[in-house]
Design a protein around this motif. Structure first.
Motif, PDB file in Angstrom:
ATOM      1  N   ASP A  44     -91.403  23.416  54.275  1.00  0.00           N
ATOM      2  CA  ASP A  44     -90.785  23.520  55.599  1.00  0.00           C
ATOM      3  C   ASP A  44     -89.896  24.755  55.706  1.00  0.00           C
ATOM      4  N   TYR A  76     -92.008  27.680  56.560  1.00  0.00           N
ATOM      5  CA  TYR A  76     -92.326  27.624  57.999  1.00  0.00           C
ATOM      6  C   TYR A  76     -91.174  28.184  58.813  1.00  0.00           C
ATOM      7  N   ARG A  77     -89.951  27.706  58.544  1.00  0.00           N
ATOM      8  CA  ARG A  77     -88.792  28.134  59.331  1.00  0.00           C
ATOM      9  C   ARG A  77     -88.483  29.617  59.136  1.00  0.00           C
ATOM     10  N   LYS A  90     -91.323  31.207  61.611  1.00  0.00           N
ATOM     11  CA  LYS A  90     -91.461  30.774  62.997  1.00  0.00           C
ATOM     12  C   LYS A  90     -90.545  31.597  63.901  1.00  0.00           C
ATOM     13  N   ILE A 122     -98.861  30.716  62.558  1.00  0.00           N
ATOM     14  CA  ILE A 122     -98.204  29.460  62.915  1.00  0.00           C
ATOM     15  C   ILE A 122     -98.396  29.151  64.396  1.00  0.00           C
ATOM     16  N   GLU A 163    -100.444  25.917  65.809  1.00  0.00           N
ATOM     17  CA  GLU A 163     -99.726  24.914  66.600  1.00  0.00           C
ATOM     18  C   GLU A 163    -100.347  24.762  67.983  1.00  0.00           C
ATOM     19  N   LEU A 198     -99.990  21.870  59.868  1.00  0.00           N
ATOM     20  CA  LEU A 198     -99.747  23.091  59.110  1.00  0.00           C
ATOM     21  C   LEU A 198     -99.381  22.768  57.670  1.00  0.00           C
ATOM     22  N   THR A 221     -97.745  24.923  54.716  1.00  0.00           N
ATOM     23  CA  THR A 221     -97.085  26.217  54.476  1.00  0.00           C
ATOM     24  C   THR A 221     -96.434  26.196  53.092  1.00  0.00           C
TER      25      THR A 221
END
Length: 488
Positions: free
Chosen positions: A31, A34-35, A38, A48, A52, A58, A60
């Motif tokens: 996660d 991802y952050r 994003k 991403i 989405e 997803l 990641t």
């Protein structure tokens, strides 16, 4: 539907003494990976967004990127690639944000070996990659990718767009709308990085030709300049196309044709440096009647190509020629920062500055420069980029000091750092617009910010590990003959 999305970026200068352990990548996982992407301008961010929009789940596993430096340490390469490979089984599509010029202690073809392992772990699963314009493309990379797209800008400002391009094509495969494959043509041509800018010159024309081929129906065409500061089999230019499987012959013919055009201008991709003293004399002439600073770009010691940012050749030569009113930076010397910060603001100090990282691979060993000056400012070396590259990003140079030696004010930092922004000077209370000269350890990325503020630009080729003088590098593994090491 599960889509594997990961990022692993490193441009390897095999002659660089700067180490590349796992910590250099500052990796994030799951996660957190991802952050970290994003909403950003990376290719992974585009992946991403596309996944989405599709309503996919997803996966990641990792996002990891390190500044250009020496070969990636084997444990780091093993760990980061393991994260990606182990996440592949069970996924319906795979999108990877890679560089294309990674060399590890245990892999001369970092991306090619990774893609082969991913393909083995997830046979038949559509696999797409987004790459840097300076990728050194290999047969293994081409063979194991269904979609391959590279940047079309240098300085790089189209990372997200490249990811969107690659991801869009791969998702067409996933939906059964197309079946893609990759074809290519590698040239025996080691281009100089200063001749790979897309703002002008031969690379601008080559990229325009690639765009024309796309407009004529090829799904994706990329001209890869390669990264020549790597002693591998072929650190060379390539033309790569993603094409429909039923149009492979026509695509290969188009790629070959563009490669012939590039080869016909091969000398235009070669940068020929002038003697450093001549460059500095030109700068003096420019500065004579100027009302704005003259840029001196020390591209022989640029951290974004693997430089140490501690060579002193350009500054020493400038001082010897009598240049003054110079702002310099960033120059990396943690030992000097410690001494200067301990002395405190206002203190007059004599220190040994720079030339402390041995350049063993190119046989350069110089003594630090003894300089006396005054500590004008000490800061944490943080600033926020105002643009146009990496706008809004918070940067950290480590503790940073303004060291005033009279003829020059030098930004000395704990970490190597590209001068993305005026903030490299502002964070130690220097106004770079008020000097006669700005000496930057940079090749290309400083230009969008500093060129508009300057009276002119002079490229200064110093004998560091990012010099444009290929004769300083002991290439032993490169397949010969190759231009310009050999006359072809």
């Amino acid at each position: 539907m599960k889509v594997l999305i990961a990022r692993l970026n490193h441009e390897t200068n095999t002659f660089s003494p700067v180490p590349t352990p796992l910590a250099a990548f500052n990796p994030s996982y799951g996660d957190e990976a991802y952050r970290a992407n994003k909403g950003m301008r990376t290719a992974m961010a585009a992946f991403i967004d596309l996944a989405e929009d599709l309503g996919a789940t997803l996966v990641t596993p990792v996002s990891a990127t390190a500044n250009p430096s020496g070969p990636v340490h084997a444990p780091a390469y093993d760990e980061l690639t393991r994260c990606i490979v182990e996440a592949a089984p069970g996924c319906d599509a795979i999108l990877l944000d890679l560089h294309g010029a990674m060399v590890a202690e245990n892999s001369a073809d970092g991306e090619g070996d990774l893609l082969a392992r991913v393909r083995a772990a997830a046979p038949g699963v559509p696999l797409g990659v987004a790459l840097d314009l300076h990728g050194n493309i290999t047969e293994k990379m081409v063979h194991h990718a269904d979609v391959m797209v590279g940047f079309k800008t240098y300085p790089h400002i189209d990372m997200y767009e490249t990811g969107e391009h690659a991801g869009r094509l791969l998702l067409q495969m996933l939906r059964g709308e197309a079946h893609y494959c990759v074809c290519w043509h590698r040239l025996p041509l080691m281009s100089h990085t200063l001749r790979s800018t897309t703002l002008e010159g031969p690379m601008q024309g080559a990229v325009a030709a690639a765009r024309t081929l796309e407009a004529q129906g090829l799904p994706a065409v990329t001209v890869f300049a390669g990264f020549a500061l790597a002693d591998i089999e072929a650190p060379c230019m390539s033309v790569v196309a993603t094409c429909r499987a039923d149009g492979l012959d026509a695509a290969q013919a188009a790629v070959d044709g563009l490669a012939r055009q590039i080869w016909g201008r091969r000398d235009d991709y070669v940068y020929r440096s002038e003697p450093l003293a001549d460059s500095l004399r030109r700068a003096q002439q420019l500065a004579a009647d100027a009302t704005r600073p003259v840029l001196l770009l020390d591209h022989g010691d640029n951290c974004m190509s693997g430089g140490t940012c501690d060579t002193m050749d350009v500054l020493q030569a400038a001082l010897d020629l009598g240049l003054s009113d110079i702002a310099v930076g960033p120059l990396c010397d943690p030992e000097a920062v410690h001494t200067l910060a301990a002395a405190g603001m206002g203190a007059e100090v004599e220190i040994a500055l720079g030339n402390k990282v041995a350049l063993d691979h190119i046989g350069r060993h110089k003594q630090p420069l003894r300089l006396r000056g005054t500590v004008r400012a000490v800061s944490d070396g943080s600033y926020t980029v105002t643009g146009p590259i990496y706008t809004g990003q918070l940067c950290h140079m480590g503790r940073s000091v303004c060291f005033d030696i009279g003829a020059a004010q030098i930004v000395v930092t704990e970490q190597t750092h590209e001068p993305w922004d005026l903030g490299v000077f502002h964070c130690v209370d220097i106004d770079p617009t008020q000097f006669r000269y700005l000496l930057l350890k940079s090749r290309m990325y400083c230009r969008p910010v500093f060129v508009p503020l300057s009276a002119g630009l002079v490229e200064c080729d110093s004998p560091g590990v990012t010099t444009s003088d290929f004769g300083r590098f002991p290439f032993a593994k490169v397949n010969r003959p190759v231009h310009p090491l050999d006359v072809l």
